[in-house]
Scaffold this motif. Structure first.
Motif, PDB file in Angstrom:
ATOM      1  N   ALA A  91      -4.465 -66.973 -48.488  1.00 29.23           N
ATOM      2  CA  ALA A  91      -3.365 -66.940 -49.444  1.00 29.23           C
ATOM      3  C   ALA A  91      -3.080 -65.547 -49.997  1.00 29.23           C
ATOM      4  O   ALA A  91      -1.960 -65.251 -50.351  1.00 29.23           O
ATOM      5  CB  ALA A  91      -3.670 -67.892 -50.598  1.00 29.23           C
ATOM      6  N   LEU A  92      -4.079 -64.698 -50.086  1.00 28.17           N
ATOM      7  CA  LEU A  92      -3.904 -63.436 -50.797  1.00 28.17           C
ATOM      8  C   LEU A  92      -3.885 -62.196 -49.924  1.00 28.17           C
ATOM      9  O   LEU A  92      -3.265 -61.207 -50.281  1.00 28.17           O
ATOM     10  CB  LEU A  92      -5.025 -63.260 -51.832  1.00 28.17           C
ATOM     11  N   TYR A  93      -4.568 -62.205 -48.822  1.00 27.44           N
ATOM     12  CA  TYR A  93      -4.786 -60.973 -48.072  1.00 27.44           C
ATOM     13  C   TYR A  93      -4.125 -61.006 -46.701  1.00 27.44           C
ATOM     14  O   TYR A  93      -3.974 -62.052 -46.107  1.00 27.44           O
ATOM     15  CB  TYR A  93      -6.286 -60.729 -47.870  1.00 27.44           C
ATOM     16  N   LEU A  94      -3.764 -59.811 -46.226  1.00 25.59           N
ATOM     17  CA  LEU A  94      -3.265 -59.639 -44.865  1.00 25.59           C
ATOM     18  C   LEU A  94      -4.182 -58.655 -44.162  1.00 25.59           C
ATOM     19  O   LEU A  94      -4.513 -57.603 -44.715  1.00 25.59           O
ATOM     20  CB  LEU A  94      -1.846 -59.083 -44.870  1.00 25.59           C
ATOM     21  N   TRP A  95      -4.583 -58.986 -42.967  1.00 21.37           N
ATOM     22  CA  TRP A  95      -5.383 -58.092 -42.139  1.00 21.37           C
ATOM     23  C   TRP A  95      -4.399 -57.436 -41.178  1.00 21.37           C
ATOM     24  O   TRP A  95      -3.965 -58.048 -40.216  1.00 21.37           O
ATOM     25  CB  TRP A  95      -6.444 -58.898 -41.393  1.00 21.37           C
TER      26      TRP A  95
END
Length: 89
Positions: free
Chosen positions: A42-46
């Motif tokens: 929900a919070l992070y993008l790699w």
């Protein structure tokens, strides 16, 4: 306290708010040549452009985006001051 625990509306509103932000950021990163990998949360993008991770972190910071080098997250034995080894981008 019980009323707060039974109120799921705010949870759904917050989830929608984060999802919208994440969608906008993902689209902007892809337009800038990034690839998004393993980012179902929900919070992070790699995200990566297959360049030195510190170059990416600097590029993001210049645009007001908080980023963190991936190898820092993958290994607690390393410090943030170490450079990226091959494969740590």
């Amino acid at each position: 306290m019980i009323a707060a625990l039974n109120d799921d509306v705010h949870v759904e509103e917050q989830r929608a708010r984060y999802a919208a932000r994440r969608t906008r950021l993902a689209a902007a990163l892809k337009a800038a040549g990034f690839r998004i990998d393993h980012s179902e949360g929900a919070l992070y993008l790699w995200a990566s452009r297959d360049e030195d991770c510190w170059t990416t972190v600097d590029w993001l910071a210049e645009r007001g985006i908080l980023g963190r080098a991936g190898h820092v997250l993958r290994s607690e034995r390393r410090t943030a001051r170490q450079g990226c080894a091959d494969g740590d981008r």
